[in-house]
Write a protein that holds these residues in place. Structure first.
Motif, mmCIF file in Angstrom:
data_model
loop_
_atom_site.group_PDB
_atom_site.id
_atom_site.type_symbol
_atom_site.label_atom_id
_atom_site.label_comp_id
_atom_site.label_asym_id
_atom_site.label_seq_id
_atom_site.Cartn_x
_atom_site.Cartn_y
_atom_site.Cartn_z
ATOM 1 N N LYS A 225 0.836 -1.208 0.000
ATOM 2 C CA LYS A 225 0.000 0.000 0.000
ATOM 3 C C LYS A 225 0.869 1.255 0.000
ATOM 4 O O LYS A 225 0.542 2.249 -0.651
ATOM 5 C CB LYS A 225 -0.917 -0.005 1.224
ATOM 6 C CG LYS A 225 -2.047 -1.018 1.140
ATOM 7 C CD LYS A 225 -3.002 -0.887 2.308
ATOM 8 C CE LYS A 225 -3.774 0.412 2.250
ATOM 9 N NZ LYS A 225 -4.780 0.498 3.339
ATOM 10 N N GLN A 226 1.983 1.200 0.762
ATOM 11 C CA GLN A 226 2.900 2.339 0.769
ATOM 12 C C GLN A 226 3.459 2.589 -0.626
ATOM 13 O O GLN A 226 3.553 3.739 -1.076
ATOM 14 C CB GLN A 226 4.047 2.086 1.752
ATOM 15 C CG GLN A 226 3.711 2.389 3.204
ATOM 16 C CD GLN A 226 4.949 2.351 4.077
ATOM 17 O OE1 GLN A 226 5.833 1.513 3.896
ATOM 18 N NE2 GLN A 226 5.029 3.251 5.030
ATOM 19 N N GLU A 227 3.854 1.495 -1.289
ATOM 20 C CA GLU A 227 4.401 1.637 -2.636
ATOM 21 C C GLU A 227 3.346 2.180 -3.587
ATOM 22 O O GLU A 227 3.648 3.037 -4.437
ATOM 23 C CB GLU A 227 4.910 0.280 -3.131
ATOM 24 C CG GLU A 227 6.163 -0.202 -2.401
ATOM 25 C CD GLU A 227 6.572 -1.597 -2.812
ATOM 26 O OE1 GLU A 227 5.860 -2.200 -3.651
ATOM 27 O OE2 GLU A 227 7.602 -2.082 -2.312
ATOM 28 N N GLU A 228 2.106 1.672 -3.442
ATOM 29 C CA GLU A 228 1.024 2.181 -4.285
ATOM 30 C C GLU A 228 0.776 3.661 -4.024
ATOM 31 O O GLU A 228 0.548 4.436 -4.958
ATOM 32 C CB GLU A 228 -0.261 1.383 -4.029
ATOM 33 C CG GLU A 228 -0.218 -0.041 -4.562
ATOM 34 C CD GLU A 228 -1.481 -0.808 -4.227
ATOM 35 O OE1 GLU A 228 -2.352 -0.241 -3.521
ATOM 36 O OE2 GLU A 228 -1.607 -1.969 -4.663
ATOM 37 N N GLU A 229 0.831 4.024 -2.727
ATOM 38 C CA GLU A 229 0.622 5.430 -2.376
ATOM 39 C C GLU A 229 1.739 6.304 -2.923
ATOM 40 O O GLU A 229 1.507 7.423 -3.398
ATOM 41 C CB GLU A 229 0.535 5.562 -0.850
ATOM 42 C CG GLU A 229 0.126 6.945 -0.371
ATOM 43 C CD GLU A 229 -1.264 7.338 -0.819
ATOM 44 O OE1 GLU A 229 -1.490 8.556 -1.005
ATOM 45 O OE2 GLU A 229 -2.118 6.447 -0.999
ATOM 46 N N GLN A 230 2.971 5.781 -2.863
ATOM 47 C CA GLN A 230 4.107 6.529 -3.404
ATOM 48 C C GLN A 230 3.970 6.699 -4.911
ATOM 49 O O GLN A 230 4.231 7.789 -5.450
ATOM 50 C CB GLN A 230 5.412 5.813 -3.060
ATOM 51 C CG GLN A 230 5.786 5.878 -1.588
ATOM 52 C CD GLN A 230 6.984 5.013 -1.259
ATOM 53 O OE1 GLN A 230 7.498 4.285 -2.106
ATOM 54 N NE2 GLN A 230 7.444 5.087 -0.019
ATOM 55 N N LEU A 231 3.560 5.598 -5.583
ATOM 56 C CA LEU A 231 3.363 5.691 -7.027
ATOM 57 C C LEU A 231 2.234 6.662 -7.365
ATOM 58 O O LEU A 231 2.320 7.426 -8.327
ATOM 59 C CB LEU A 231 3.055 4.302 -7.600
ATOM 60 C CG LEU A 231 4.223 3.303 -7.594
ATOM 61 C CD1 LEU A 231 3.740 1.927 -8.039
ATOM 62 C CD2 LEU A 231 5.349 3.788 -8.503
ATOM 63 N N ARG A 232 1.185 6.589 -6.543
ATOM 64 C CA ARG A 232 0.054 7.497 -6.758
ATOM 65 C C ARG A 232 0.480 8.949 -6.544
ATOM 66 O O ARG A 232 0.093 9.845 -7.293
ATOM 67 C CB ARG A 232 -1.079 7.130 -5.802
ATOM 68 C CG ARG A 232 -2.342 7.963 -5.976
ATOM 69 C CD ARG A 232 -3.442 7.459 -5.056
ATOM 70 N NE ARG A 232 -4.654 8.230 -5.220
ATOM 71 C CZ ARG A 232 -4.904 9.373 -4.580
ATOM 72 N NH1 ARG A 232 -4.021 9.866 -3.744
ATOM 73 N NH2 ARG A 232 -6.038 10.023 -4.787
ATOM 74 N N THR A 233 1.299 9.136 -5.505
ATOM 75 C CA THR A 233 1.797 10.486 -5.227
ATOM 76 C C THR A 233 2.647 10.994 -6.381
ATOM 77 O O THR A 233 2.530 12.154 -6.809
ATOM 78 C CB THR A 233 2.625 10.487 -3.928
ATOM 79 O OG1 THR A 233 1.794 10.065 -2.847
ATOM 80 C CG2 THR A 233 3.158 11.874 -3.624
ATOM 81 N N LEU A 234 3.527 10.112 -6.893
ATOM 82 C CA LEU A 234 4.365 10.507 -8.028
ATOM 83 C C LEU A 234 3.515 10.803 -9.258
ATOM 84 O O LEU A 234 3.799 11.747 -10.013
ATOM 85 C CB LEU A 234 5.366 9.397 -8.346
ATOM 86 C CG LEU A 234 6.500 9.206 -7.332
ATOM 87 C CD1 LEU A 234 7.323 7.976 -7.692
ATOM 88 C CD2 LEU A 234 7.399 10.442 -7.281
#
Length: 405
Positions: free
Chosen positions: A242-251
């Motif tokens: 989820k953190q990685e998804e959130e980071q990708l979403r943020t990017l």
């Protein structure tokens, strides 16, 4: 002749017990059985057993020596920890001793003989120790063979990997072992009382049941711990995912230069707020003279211009309002549930702040913005709102340009 033959038969029975016990330990450690290893351990263990019998040591000393030898053998052969080695040895000793006590007391009960005839004084006439010992080795070997067929070693193997549960179990089984060993004192009390024989059988059965329930409980707790650890790892993996998804979403939704949301994010938020029928207004903001600054001073100064404007706007909007970089020199502000005159005053304050910033630092760059406001009530769609705000921003820019001339 009969006595020699009996010794040989006892040796064969012990070999069977030793073979099944070592095979069980091999299964627990996931190793293939080696004939040389089994024969070697049999020779050593049976030699110790024969010497102890010949020396006519006390039965407590006899079983204690046997236990210590098993612990050391498992430790050396399998290079395991002392806790694991002690547990494996206790499995062999407690079950072997319990069966031995049941058979000695049973023979004494059936033959109506005193328990003293079943002690370790094998050189004395009438000693009957070899018969229950012979059957005891056979039954203990059969017990380990049955355990192998039932796949008990898989649970023992899992338990051996759980240090906390295994340490708890070893302490419990050690208590059972001491309890059994103390029952060996009855072989030296003399007399032929029925109650002593029944007490010995009861104590051995109690120890066997205690070993079974303690092992079952520890194995169950270990299995639950394994499941809990697996769940924890899965939760951690999901959290990281989820953190990685959130980071990708943020990017994906963030403008790298200013840290504001990008155009893609702005369009998604506007569509959602429109669908939810939220009361909001938008403000198109355009930087005045950014192209000239890029051409004259370079893109580094132009980027600094963009950063300064973004920071200044953030100072004059609320936490719930959102700022996006909508294009090269354009920002979009989403004012949630705010009347038109409030955003208007805030944008005037932004320009005042920018003018004061340039004057205070003697900047070679003149910074200001043009803007255009549109309220949800004025339009039938998001696109119409954006069009209204853009048109008003353009008129504001023209007015600003005329004033500067």
């Amino acid at each position: 002749m009969f006595s020699v033959l009996l010794v040989l038969v006892v040796g064969v029975a012990y070999f069977y017990f030793n073979w099944q016990f070592m095979a069980f330990v091999d299964d627990c450690f996931g190793r293939e059985r080696k004939a040389g290893q089994i024969v070697c351990t049999f020779v050593i263990n049976y030699a110790v057993f024969y010497i102890c019998s010949s020396l006519q040591l006390h039965l407590i000393a006899n079983w204690t020596i046997f236990f210590i030898f098993l612990v050391v053998e498992v430790f050396i052969i399998y290079r395991s920890t002392w806790v694991v080695s002690a547990y494996m040895a206790l499995l062999g000793v407690v079950q072997g001793l319990a069966i031995n006590i049941i058979l000695r007391c049973g023979f004494s009960l059936i033959l109506v003989k005193p328990l003293t005839l079943f002690d370790n004084q094998v050189t004395e006439g009438g000693n009957l120790k070899r018969y229950p010992v012979l059957l005891g080795f056979l039954l203990a070997g059969m017990l380990f063979q049955l355990a192998r067929r039932k796949g008990v070693y898989t649970r023992v193997k899992r338990l051996a990997e759980d240090r906390a549960s295994l340490s708890f179990l070893v302490r419990i089984v050690l208590i059972l072992y001491v309890y059994l060993v103390l029952n060996l004192l009855t072989y030296y009390t003399g007399g032929n009382e029925l109650v002593m024989k029944l007490w010995g059988i009861k104590s051995a059965l109690f120890a066997m049941l205690g070993l079974y329930f303690a092992s079952s409980y520890s194995m169950r707790m270990s299995r639950l711990k394994t499941y809990a650890d697996a769940n924890k790892r899965e939760r951690e993996a999901l959290f990281l995912e989820k953190q990685e998804e959130e980071q990708l979403r943020t990017l994906a939704y963030t403008d790298l230069l200013t840290g504001c949301g990008n155009r893609q994010y702005a369009d998604a938020v506007l569509a959602e707020e429109w669908q939810n029928e939220t009361a909001f207004s938008i403000c198109f903001v355009d930087l005045n003279g950014l192209k000239e600054i890029n051409d004259r001073y370079g893109h580094l100064d132009g980027d600094q211009y963009l950063l300064t404007v973004a920071r200044t706007i953030k100072q004059y909007i609320r936490m719930e309002d959102l700022l996006f970089r909508y294009g090269g020199d354009e920002f979009l502000i989403l004012f949630l549930d705010t009347k038109g005159e409030v955003p208007l005053q805030r944008m005037k304050s932004v320009n005042q702040e920018l003018a004061g910033f340039c004057k205070e630092r003697g900047s070679k760059i003149t910074m200001s913005v043009s803007w255009g406001l549109a309220d949800r009530k004025e339009a039938e769609s998001v696109q119409e709102m954006l069009g209204l705000a853009d048109e008003r921003m353009y008129r504001n820019k023209q007015e600003t340009h005329r004033q500067r001339r």
